[in-house]
Each structure stands twice: as structure tokens, then as C-alpha cells.
Design a protein around this motif. Structure first.
Motif: not given
Length: 296
Positions: A39-60
Motif C-alpha cells: 500500500g506504499n504507506k508513509q512510515l514515520k521515524t520513531p522520534v517523529h511518532c513519539w514527539a507527535e504523540e506528545q504534541g511537540m512540533e515536528v519538522r522534517t
């Protein structure tokens, strides 16, 4: 302190969690998501996933070399950036954006191993110890002034994955201590003459080579476990060798032989017994488990 955190894999995540509990993380930088799997799904990095869960601003961003990204970075107004296995080059405007600069969590006892794969290269080379170094980043490749170090032994059976996990936790503790003791730390210059280059592991290196010494091959097998793993093909199927041990079995150099429920490899100066193996598409298992249901 106000911190910008820059990291990508699991190795960096332990440090981010530790710092987030003690400081204000104003933004997290990590590598952009990759498309993979069915399905060619987007895989976020471990750091991205956790930071996003904490409501942090994530930049890529794809790069930090352009002026626009550098201005966005500087506008965060942090005291420093903490970097752990980020994966992008930091140009001088980024390194100099904050009053305290950029501090790196490096997975070796600098200056021993500089570069992308210090954990695996240390085991592959037969080092007896490894550790973490925190350092002030400069424009060179892991050449900045050293701040603090933490050391650990590399056990005779330790794999790259096991050392990685241990150093990740040590790195989290050491960077927290580095920030707590910041005003009392006296940075130390590195001795370039003591440095080796820990090159990124090329997948071609993982192909089984029996034209080396048994001791060196055993170290390489441990170093490359779990990734990319030393591999060979048999009956058009790919196998990963996860663990092996030196033995006194008489096996011709360059050959792999089965004897009962055991599997041996002949090297230029001795032999190895394969202890743990992974068949293509299957879970890791002992060689005995494999040979009970597979005609090798």
C-alpha cells in the motif's frame, strides 16, 4: 533550557524522552517519512511518532542547506540543539544558530570511531570497550570538542543490537548529565591520530565471506546482528547468520557442511559453528530447529 532536538532512529528516542522530562523542547527535527510496505504507506521515524504523540512540533526538512530552512531554525530561539543520529548534514549557520551551539550524542568513545556506524564497527574490529561521548559539534565529521564520556565493556557474545540498546540508554543519561553540569564542563580537543572512520555499512558487506579468519567472521556476524546481518544463499533461498562460535571442527576452507543437527563453516584458519539462523521470511531459530525440518 530551551532545546531543539534533532534525531531519527530508536537510538535517539531514549535521549529525547529523557530531555523532554527535564527541559523545554521547542521543536523536534527528524528525517522525513518514507513510503514502504504494501500500500506504499508513509512510515514515520520513531522520534517523529513519539514527539507527535506528545504534541511537540515536528519538522522534517529534506535539507538544512538552504537559507529559508536555516532562518526557520534560528527563529526557534533555543539555547542549544541536541543531535543524535539525525541523518542530515548541519551547515555552519545551523551549528551557530543558538548561543550554546549544537551538542551531539555519539555512540563511541571518541576519537576512536568517527562516522555513521561506530557501534557495529567497534564489535567488528574486536574492541573490548565502547561508550558514549557528548561533544560540541563543528563543521567536521565528529571532530568537535568532547564534553563527557561514559564507558561500557563489549562482551564476547554481545551483538550490534545489544550494544546499540545499551548505548541508547547510556546516551540518554549522559546528555541529561551534560546539560545539568554544563557550566562546569571543560571541553577537550580530540587527538586526530587516534581516530578511525566508522563507514556506513554497505549491504554488499553482509554477503558471507569465508575467505577471512574465523575470529574476524565471528565478530562481523555479531556486529551485523540484527542489521543488515551476514547472509548467504542456499537452494535459491536467503539465510541470515545471527550467531556463530569458534570451534575445532575440521571443515575445508570456503565450505559449509552439515553434521547431524549442526552446521559448520570453514574459514581460512579454522571453523565456525552456526548457532542461530534466520530463513527467508521466517523467524530466527537455532540451527538444530532449522535442520529438523529442512534438508540442508
Amino acid at each position: 533550557m530551551k532545546i531543539v532536538f534533532m534525531g531519527t532512529p530508536e537510538f535517539a528516542l531514549a535521549a529525547l524522552k529523557k530531555l523532554a522530562a527535564e527541559h523545554e523542547v521547542v521543536a523536534v527535527y527528524t528525517k522525513e517519512p518514507k513510503n514502504a510496505g504494501r500500500g506504499n504507506k508513509q512510515l514515520k521515524t520513531p522520534v517523529h511518532c513519539w514527539a507527535e504523540e506528545q504534541g511537540m512540533e515536528v519538522r522534517t526538512p529534506k535539507t538544512l542547506r538552504n537559507a529559508e530552512e536555516q532562518e526557520k531554525f534560528a527563529a526557534l530561539g533555543a539555547d542549544m540543539a541536541v543531535v543524535a543520529a539525525y541523518g542530515l548534514i548541519l551547515p555552519p549557520p545551523v551549528l551557530e544558530a543558538f548561543p550554546l551551539g549544537c551538542v551531539n550524542i555519539h555512540g563511541s568513545l571518541l576519537p576512536r570511531w568517527r562516522g555513521a556506524a561506530p557501534i557495529q564497527r567497534a564489535i567488528e574490529a574486536g574492541d573490548k570497550k565502547s561508550g558514549i561521548t557528548t561533544m560540541k559539534m563543528d563543521a567536521g565529521l565528529d571532530t568537535g570538542d568532547m564534553l563527557l564520556k561514559a564507558e561500557t565493556e563489549i562482551g564476547d557474545k554481545m551483538t550490534g543490537g545489544e550494544l546499540h540498546d545499551k548505548l541508547a540508554e547510556m546516551g540518554a543519561e549522559l546528555i541529561a548529565r551534560t546539560l545539568r553540569e554544563w557550566k562546569d564542563i571543560c571541553p577537550q580537543k580530540q587527538d586526530d591520530a587516534l581516530s578511525c572512520y566508522a563507514a556506513k555499512i554497505d549491504k554488499a558487506e553482509s554477503v558471507l565471506d569465508l575467505n577471512i579468519s574465523a575470529a574476524l567472521l565471528e565478530q562481523k556476524i555479531r556486529a551485523f546482528n540484527p542489521y543488515p546481518a551476514v547472509c548467504f544463499e542456499h537452494k535459491n533461498e536467503r539465510f541470515k547468520i545471527l550467531r556463530a562460535a569458534l570451534c575445532k571442527e575440521d571443515v575445508a576452507a570456503g565450505k559449509m557442511v552439515r553434521r547431524g543437527e549442526k552446521l559448520f563453516m570453514g574459514c581460512v584458519d579454522g571453523a565456525l559453528e552456526i548457532l542461530e539462523i534466520q530463513r527467508q521470511g521466517k523467524k530466527a531459530m537455532t540451527v538444530a530447529e532449522l535442520l529438523r525440518g529442512y534438508d540442508f
